[in-house]
Design a protein around this motif. Sequence first.
Motif, short mmCIF file in Angstrom:
data_model
loop_
_atom_site.label_atom_id
_atom_site.label_comp_id
_atom_site.label_asym_id
_atom_site.label_seq_id
_atom_site.Cartn_x
_atom_site.Cartn_y
_atom_site.Cartn_z
N PHE A 109 2.19 -1.91 7.43
CA PHE A 109 2.28 -0.66 8.17
C PHE A 109 2.64 0.50 7.24
O PHE A 109 2.41 1.66 7.56
N ALA A 110 3.28 0.17 6.10
CA ALA A 110 3.78 1.19 5.19
C ALA A 110 4.07 0.57 3.83
O ALA A 110 4.10 -0.66 3.70
N ILE A 111 4.31 1.43 2.85
CA ILE A 111 4.84 1.00 1.55
C ILE A 111 6.35 1.13 1.65
O ILE A 111 6.86 2.14 2.15
N SER A 112 7.08 0.16 1.18
CA SER A 112 8.53 0.27 1.12
C SER A 112 8.95 0.38 -0.33
O SER A 112 8.42 -0.31 -1.20
N CYS A 113 9.88 1.26 -0.57
CA CYS A 113 10.37 1.52 -1.93
C CYS A 113 11.84 1.15 -1.99
O CYS A 113 12.68 1.80 -1.37
N PHE A 114 12.13 0.09 -2.73
CA PHE A 114 13.50 -0.42 -2.82
C PHE A 114 14.24 0.08 -4.06
O PHE A 114 15.39 -0.25 -4.27
N ASP A 115 13.55 0.86 -4.89
CA ASP A 115 14.13 1.37 -6.14
C ASP A 115 13.70 2.82 -6.28
O ASP A 115 12.51 3.11 -6.45
N LEU A 116 14.64 3.75 -6.19
CA LEU A 116 14.30 5.17 -6.22
C LEU A 116 13.64 5.60 -7.53
O LEU A 116 12.95 6.62 -7.55
N THR A 117 13.80 4.83 -8.60
CA THR A 117 13.10 5.18 -9.83
C THR A 117 11.60 4.94 -9.69
O THR A 117 10.82 5.41 -10.52
N GLU A 118 11.19 4.25 -8.63
CA GLU A 118 9.78 3.95 -8.37
C GLU A 118 9.20 4.80 -7.23
O GLU A 118 8.07 4.58 -6.81
N ILE A 119 9.95 5.80 -6.74
CA ILE A 119 9.51 6.54 -5.56
C ILE A 119 8.18 7.25 -5.78
O ILE A 119 7.32 7.25 -4.90
N THR A 121 5.72 6.41 -7.79
CA THR A 121 4.69 5.38 -7.80
C THR A 121 4.40 4.92 -6.37
O THR A 121 3.24 4.76 -5.98
N CYS A 122 5.44 4.73 -5.57
CA CYS A 122 5.27 4.31 -4.17
C CYS A 122 4.50 5.36 -3.38
O CYS A 122 3.63 5.02 -2.56
N ILE A 123 4.78 6.62 -3.63
CA ILE A 123 4.10 7.70 -2.91
C ILE A 123 2.61 7.69 -3.23
O ILE A 123 1.77 7.74 -2.33
N TYR A 124 2.28 7.60 -4.50
CA TYR A 124 0.86 7.62 -4.88
C TYR A 124 0.14 6.35 -4.44
O TYR A 124 -1.04 6.39 -4.08
N LYS A 125 0.86 5.23 -4.42
CA LYS A 125 0.26 3.99 -3.91
C LYS A 125 -0.02 4.12 -2.41
O LYS A 125 -1.09 3.72 -1.93
N ALA A 126 0.92 4.69 -1.67
CA ALA A 126 0.73 4.87 -0.23
C ALA A 126 -0.44 5.79 0.06
O ALA A 126 -1.21 5.58 1.01
N LYS A 127 -0.61 6.81 -0.76
CA LYS A 127 -1.71 7.76 -0.57
C LYS A 127 -3.06 7.04 -0.62
O LYS A 127 -3.97 7.37 0.13
N GLU A 128 -3.17 6.02 -1.47
CA GLU A 128 -4.43 5.32 -1.68
C GLU A 128 -4.59 4.06 -0.81
O GLU A 128 -5.65 3.45 -0.81
N THR A 129 -3.56 3.68 -0.08
CA THR A 129 -3.57 2.43 0.68
C THR A 129 -4.12 2.64 2.08
O THR A 129 -3.83 3.64 2.73
N SER A 130 -4.88 1.67 2.55
CA SER A 130 -5.30 1.62 3.95
C SER A 130 -4.34 0.70 4.69
O SER A 130 -4.27 -0.49 4.38
N PHE A 131 -3.61 1.26 5.60
CA PHE A 131 -2.59 0.50 6.32
C PHE A 131 -3.13 -0.06 7.64
O PHE A 131 -4.08 0.49 8.21
N SER A 132 -2.50 -1.10 8.11
CA SER A 132 -2.78 -1.61 9.46
C SER A 132 -2.24 -0.60 10.45
O SER A 132 -1.19 0.01 10.23
N SER A 133 -2.95 -0.41 11.56
CA SER A 133 -2.44 0.53 12.55
C SER A 133 -1.32 -0.12 13.35
O SER A 133 -1.38 -1.30 13.67
N TYR A 134 -0.33 0.67 13.64
CA TYR A 134 0.83 0.20 14.39
C TYR A 134 0.61 0.49 15.87
O TYR A 134 0.25 1.60 16.25
N GLU A 135 0.84 -0.50 16.70
CA GLU A 135 0.77 -0.34 18.15
C GLU A 135 2.14 -0.62 18.73
O GLU A 135 2.66 -1.72 18.56
N SER A 136 2.73 0.37 19.37
CA SER A 136 4.05 0.14 19.94
C SER A 136 3.92 -0.73 21.19
O SER A 136 2.95 -0.62 21.93
N GLU A 137 4.87 -1.60 21.35
CA GLU A 137 4.88 -2.49 22.51
C GLU A 137 5.75 -1.87 23.59
O GLU A 137 6.90 -1.53 23.34
N LYS A 138 5.20 -1.70 24.74
CA LYS A 138 5.95 -1.13 25.86
C LYS A 138 6.99 -2.15 26.34
O LYS A 138 6.76 -3.35 26.35
N PHE A 139 8.13 -1.63 26.74
CA PHE A 139 9.21 -2.48 27.22
C PHE A 139 9.11 -2.62 28.73
O PHE A 139 9.06 -1.63 29.45
#
Length: 150
Positions: A109-119, A121-139
Amino acid sequence: MNILVTVGTTAFDELIESIDKLFENDTDVKVVAQTSSSSSYTPKNIDYFEFSSSFQSYIDNADLIVTHAGAGSVYSMLENGKKLVVVPNLTRADNHQIELAKYVQDKNFAISCFDLTEIQTCIYKAKETSFSSYESEKFFGHSVIRELLK
């Protein structure tokens, strides 16, 4: 590229400062950050605000959103269908932000960045990534809760 950085109501100065310094001279990137009222760091190179009644317009204008790993922020951003970089605040005592960051990354659904020295890189990777679409589940458990409270 237009980037919105959001930290919700809790200060995450390390994230804001990292972004502020990394994109200081980048003319191809426009960054706007939502900071917390309890923040002690004041951005010097990026636009910022603490609160906006038109926050949705910032989301709408963003090509990519960098957010802390608070559940409310993450899920609302996923529901908006924006490319997302999730950054857990590792200075927190609990681990729920780490768990949520791992979940959204494992589900693509997203890129997660666990190390701020890599932020960056994570941003540019996310820009180029095709993510799965998120569907919220109704309660639909309202009746169950109502019965439990009787």
